[in-house]
Scaffold this motif. Structure first.
Motif, PDB file in Angstrom:
ATOM      1  N   ALA A  35      74.212   5.256  87.670  1.00  0.00           N
ATOM      2  CA  ALA A  35      74.181   5.009  86.229  1.00  0.00           C
ATOM      3  C   ALA A  35      73.392   6.100  85.508  1.00  0.00           C
ATOM      4  O   ALA A  35      73.785   6.571  84.426  1.00  0.00           O
ATOM      5  CB  ALA A  35      73.568   3.639  85.946  1.00  0.00           C
ATOM      6  N   ASN A  36      72.311   6.542  86.123  1.00  0.00           N
ATOM      7  CA  ASN A  36      71.464   7.573  85.512  1.00  0.00           C
ATOM      8  C   ASN A  36      72.190   8.902  85.375  1.00  0.00           C
ATOM      9  O   ASN A  36      71.924   9.685  84.457  1.00  0.00           O
ATOM     10  CB  ASN A  36      70.195   7.755  86.352  1.00  0.00           C
ATOM     11  CG  ASN A  36      69.102   8.497  85.608  1.00  0.00           C
ATOM     12  OD1 ASN A  36      68.723   8.107  84.503  1.00  0.00           O
ATOM     13  ND2 ASN A  36      68.599   9.567  86.209  1.00  0.00           N
ATOM     14  N   SER A  37      73.155   9.143  86.281  1.00  0.00           N
ATOM     15  CA  SER A  37      73.863  10.424  86.267  1.00  0.00           C
ATOM     16  C   SER A  37      74.792  10.569  85.070  1.00  0.00           C
ATOM     17  O   SER A  37      75.228  11.677  84.743  1.00  0.00           O
ATOM     18  CB  SER A  37      74.658  10.604  87.570  1.00  0.00           C
ATOM     19  OG  SER A  37      75.753   9.701  87.617  1.00  0.00           O
ATOM     20  N   VAL A  38      75.128   9.440  84.405  1.00  0.00           N
ATOM     21  CA  VAL A  38      75.995   9.517  83.223  1.00  0.00           C
ATOM     22  C   VAL A  38      75.282   8.944  81.988  1.00  0.00           C
ATOM     23  O   VAL A  38      75.928   8.601  80.995  1.00  0.00           O
ATOM     24  CB  VAL A  38      77.336   8.778  83.453  1.00  0.00           C
ATOM     25  CG1 VAL A  38      78.165   9.480  84.507  1.00  0.00           C
ATOM     26  CG2 VAL A  38      77.104   7.320  83.830  1.00  0.00           C
ATOM     27  N   PHE A  39      73.953   8.836  82.068  1.00  0.00           N
ATOM     28  CA  PHE A  39      73.189   8.245  80.974  1.00  0.00           C
ATOM     29  C   PHE A  39      72.296   9.296  80.315  1.00  0.00           C
ATOM     30  O   PHE A  39      71.576  10.035  81.005  1.00  0.00           O
ATOM     31  CB  PHE A  39      72.322   7.099  81.500  1.00  0.00           C
ATOM     32  CG  PHE A  39      71.497   6.413  80.441  1.00  0.00           C
ATOM     33  CD1 PHE A  39      72.094   5.654  79.452  1.00  0.00           C
ATOM     34  CD2 PHE A  39      70.109   6.510  80.452  1.00  0.00           C
ATOM     35  CE1 PHE A  39      71.329   5.022  78.477  1.00  0.00           C
ATOM     36  CE2 PHE A  39      69.333   5.877  79.485  1.00  0.00           C
ATOM     37  CZ  PHE A  39      69.953   5.130  78.500  1.00  0.00           C
ATOM     38  N   LYS A  40      72.328   9.352  78.992  1.00  0.00           N
ATOM     39  CA  LYS A  40      71.450  10.237  78.240  1.00  0.00           C
ATOM     40  C   LYS A  40      70.444   9.372  77.504  1.00  0.00           C
ATOM     41  O   LYS A  40      70.778   8.640  76.569  1.00  0.00           O
ATOM     42  CB  LYS A  40      72.253  11.082  77.261  1.00  0.00           C
ATOM     43  CG  LYS A  40      71.409  12.122  76.530  1.00  0.00           C
ATOM     44  CD  LYS A  40      72.287  12.979  75.617  1.00  0.00           C
ATOM     45  CE  LYS A  40      71.440  14.038  74.900  1.00  0.00           C
ATOM     46  NZ  LYS A  40      72.275  14.867  73.997  1.00  0.00           N
ATOM     47  N   GLY A  41      69.218   9.438  77.962  1.00  0.00           N
ATOM     48  CA  GLY A  41      68.142   8.609  77.415  1.00  0.00           C
ATOM     49  C   GLY A  41      66.976   8.676  78.381  1.00  0.00           C
ATOM     50  O   GLY A  41      66.690   9.731  78.959  1.00  0.00           O
ATOM     51  N   LYS A  42      66.301   7.558  78.591  1.00  0.00           N
ATOM     52  CA  LYS A  42      65.225   7.528  79.568  1.00  0.00           C
ATOM     53  C   LYS A  42      65.771   7.764  80.972  1.00  0.00           C
ATOM     54  O   LYS A  42      66.946   7.504  81.252  1.00  0.00           O
ATOM     55  CB  LYS A  42      64.518   6.172  79.535  1.00  0.00           C
ATOM     56  CG  LYS A  42      63.696   5.925  78.284  1.00  0.00           C
ATOM     57  CD  LYS A  42      62.977   4.574  78.397  1.00  0.00           C
ATOM     58  CE  LYS A  42      62.138   4.301  77.163  1.00  0.00           C
ATOM     59  NZ  LYS A  42      61.457   2.976  77.242  1.00  0.00           N
ATOM     60  N   ASN A  43      64.911   8.239  81.862  1.00  0.00           N
ATOM     61  CA  ASN A  43      65.266   8.370  83.271  1.00  0.00           C
ATOM     62  C   ASN A  43      65.275   6.972  83.884  1.00  0.00           C
ATOM     63  O   ASN A  43      64.235   6.362  84.094  1.00  0.00           O
ATOM     64  CB  ASN A  43      64.262   9.261  83.992  1.00  0.00           C
ATOM     65  CG  ASN A  43      64.663   9.534  85.436  1.00  0.00           C
ATOM     66  OD1 ASN A  43      65.495   8.825  86.016  1.00  0.00           O
ATOM     67  ND2 ASN A  43      64.073  10.565  86.033  1.00  0.00           N
ATOM     68  N   LEU A  44      66.477   6.446  84.163  1.00  0.00           N
ATOM     69  CA  LEU A  44      66.610   5.066  84.642  1.00  0.00           C
ATOM     70  C   LEU A  44      65.943   4.863  85.998  1.00  0.00           C
ATOM     71  O   LEU A  44      65.563   3.740  86.342  1.00  0.00           O
ATOM     72  CB  LEU A  44      68.098   4.675  84.725  1.00  0.00           C
ATOM     73  CG  LEU A  44      68.861   4.687  83.398  1.00  0.00           C
ATOM     74  CD1 LEU A  44      70.327   4.325  83.637  1.00  0.00           C
ATOM     75  CD2 LEU A  44      68.238   3.730  82.395  1.00  0.00           C
ATOM     76  N   GLU A  45      65.803   5.947  86.756  1.00  0.00           N
ATOM     77  CA  GLU A  45      65.187   5.805  88.077  1.00  0.00           C
ATOM     78  C   GLU A  45      63.675   5.619  87.993  1.00  0.00           C
ATOM     79  O   GLU A  45      63.019   5.297  88.986  1.00  0.00           O
ATOM     80  CB  GLU A  45      65.517   7.028  88.937  1.00  0.00           C
ATOM     81  CG  GLU A  45      67.014   7.154  89.239  1.00  0.00           C
ATOM     82  CD  GLU A  45      67.317   8.283  90.205  1.00  0.00           C
ATOM     83  OE1 GLU A  45      67.134   8.076  91.414  1.00  0.00           O
ATOM     84  OE2 GLU A  45      67.737   9.356  89.731  1.00  0.00           O
ATOM     85  N   LYS A  46      63.118   5.792  86.792  1.00  0.00           N
ATOM     86  CA  LYS A  46      61.674   5.656  86.628  1.00  0.00           C
ATOM     87  C   LYS A  46      61.277   4.472  85.743  1.00  0.00           C
ATOM     88  O   LYS A  46      60.103   4.196  85.593  1.00  0.00           O
ATOM     89  CB  LYS A  46      61.100   6.947  86.046  1.00  0.00           C
ATOM     90  CG  LYS A  46      61.210   8.137  86.984  1.00  0.00           C
ATOM     91  CD  LYS A  46      60.555   9.379  86.390  1.00  0.00           C
ATOM     92  CE  LYS A  46      60.645  10.553  87.366  1.00  0.00           C
ATOM     93  NZ  LYS A  46      60.010  11.780  86.819  1.00  0.00           N
TER      94      LYS A  46
END
Length: 456
Positions: A35-46
């Motif tokens: 999901a993070n690879s196609v998301f522009k915003g916060k780093n979802l992994e953190k």
């Protein structure tokens, strides 16, 4: 190559139609990373677990924005599947939803199979089979009672009942095992056929009560098949229209107007009725009408409840009595229609079975609805505070357990050796386990050794 349960899956959780929002769900070890690879915003992994982040989904290759979204991150194990779960809330257009879904596939997710999120919840031990099946029951529910039944399964009431039953069975098996394998244990109850029999009968009776309740549960969940029968022109189609609150069937003064089965569905008192309006049953030389009459007779055999309509403005004749003989052995209600006209039919012999209505004047409907509920569910009228098992697979396994117990009880009466009886009791134990998705012998062994210190 990863095994299927090791892959991260993605599915569109909302319907495939235009709406206010759509939800796209991922589950698996790499759900957050993908999901993070196609998301522009916060780093979802953190981000912290169980938080929502605002941003945009972007094209995996071109990095162009696709939609403005809210992304919920749930880190294992406190999730529906006990895996990492991500839910993307986007605008509810069909095209934009599919664009996001396709980019998640490109990023490495695999398409979820039907029911796979709930399947993973079961395989990962978050829910048992009864809860998994209850999820679908809630989706399919057509009335409040059906929802109540499904929630009983989802809350664990069914599973807890089955586990309690299995515990009663395993208590017996444990004592039998000690009697057979460790006769030197003086402090363990010795189970002879005489001591074993009442224990088995008690469990058997409990299962029989569950199966009896399951009949009512089936009606609440799937609806009651109701056949409306009677001679031509007594008001069967008028009754159908009255129950539905709309003109679904053609009504005329010409006998034989209804030639085929008319099907409809309606809820009364939170019970779904699957209504079948049949052709008038009479002797006729009309070939088409004859076919309709035969179908009407077949519907009587298939119905859970028969509504036999009688024209109270006419004297009872041999055809009325012949029809009554067809339905007498089945759950039925006699309906005296045309009560607004002068009464000529003598129905005094059937007072406990009859409800008077005027389909034309819209009179007597509430009395009929209450009578239907009473006939199907008895005086209790609806589901009570009891365990109701409505799933066909669960009912089949209960019957397997009951059959095994009946075999064990029969062997007790025959004074068979206890170790032979033990075989049938184990069959009952395993059948009960299959209801909640635990059918292994290993679990039985674990139970046995947890109760007795049989060795080191």
């Amino acid at each position: 190559m990863k095994k299927r349960y090791e892959e991260t899956i993605v599915g569109i959780a909302t319907g495939f139609s235009k709406g206010a929002i759509s939800i796209i769900r991922l589950s698996g070890d790499e759900a957050i990373k993908i999901a993070n690879s196609v998301f522009k915003g916060k780093n979802l992994e953190k981000v912290e677990s169980h938080t929502v982040s605002y941003g945009h989904i972007i094209d995996y290759k071109t990095r162009e924005p696709i939609d403005e979204v809210l992304v919920s991150v749930f880190k294992e194990p406190r999730t529906y599947t006990k895996e990492n779960v991500v839910e993307i809330n986007c605008h509810g257009g069909v095209f934009v939803t599919n664009q996001i879904y396709e980019n998640l596939l490109i990023a490495g997710a695999k398409p979820a199979e039907p029911g796979e999120f709930t399947k993973r919840a079961f395989l990962n031990g978050r829910i048992d089979l009864t809860k998994a099946e209850a999820v679908m029951d809630i989706i399919d529910a057509e009335n409040k009672n059906a929802v109540k039944l499904a929630n009983a399964g989802l809350s664990g009431k069914i599973a807890n009942t089955i586990r309690s039953l299995r515990q009663d069975v395993v208590n017996i098996l444990a004592v039998i095992s000690v009697n057979i394998d460790y006769p030197e244990y003086d402090d363990v109850e010795e189970l002879t056929n005489t001591e074993l029999l009442p224990k088995l009968i008690e469990i058997k009776q409990f299962i029989e009560n569950l199966l009896e309740n399951s009949k009512s549960a089936k009606y609440l969940k799937e609806g009651i098949n109701v056949a409306i029968i009677g001679k031509p022109n007594v008001g069967k189609s008028s009754l159908l229209n009255l129950l539905l609150g709309e003109s679904r069937a053609i009504v005329t003064d010409i006998p034989g107007t209804t030639r085929d089965i008319i099907e409809a569905k309606v809820n009364i008192n939170n019970i779904t009725l699957n209504l079948l309006d049949t052709a008038g049953i009479r002797s006729t030389t009309d070939i088409v009408e004859q076919i309709g009459v035969e179908k009407a007779k077949e519907s009587i055999n298939k119905a859970d409840l028969v509504l036999m309509v009688i024209d109270t403005s006419q004297v009872l004749d041999s055809e009325d009595l012949s029809l009554y003989n067809m339905v007498e052995g089945k759950p039925h209600i006699l309906i005296g229609n045309k009560s607004d006209l002068t009464k000529k039919a003598d129905l005094s012999l059937y007072n406990n079975e009859i409800v008077y209505i005027s389909a034309l004047k819209n009179e007597g409907l509430s009395n009929l609805e209450n009578k239907i509920t009473e006939v199907v569910f008895g005086e209790k009228g609806t589901i009570q505070d009891a365990t109701y098992i409505s799933n066909a697979r669960q009912v089949a396994k209960l019957n397997d357990a009951l059959n095994a117990l009946n075999e064990a009880i029969a062997k007790c009466y025959e004074q068979e050796y206890v170790d032979i009886i033990d075989i049938h009791i184990r069959e009952a134990y395993l059948a009960l386990g299959e209801i909640i998705g635990d059918g292994s012998i290993d679990s039985l062994i674990d139970e046995l050794f947890s109760k007795f210190c049989l060795g080191k």
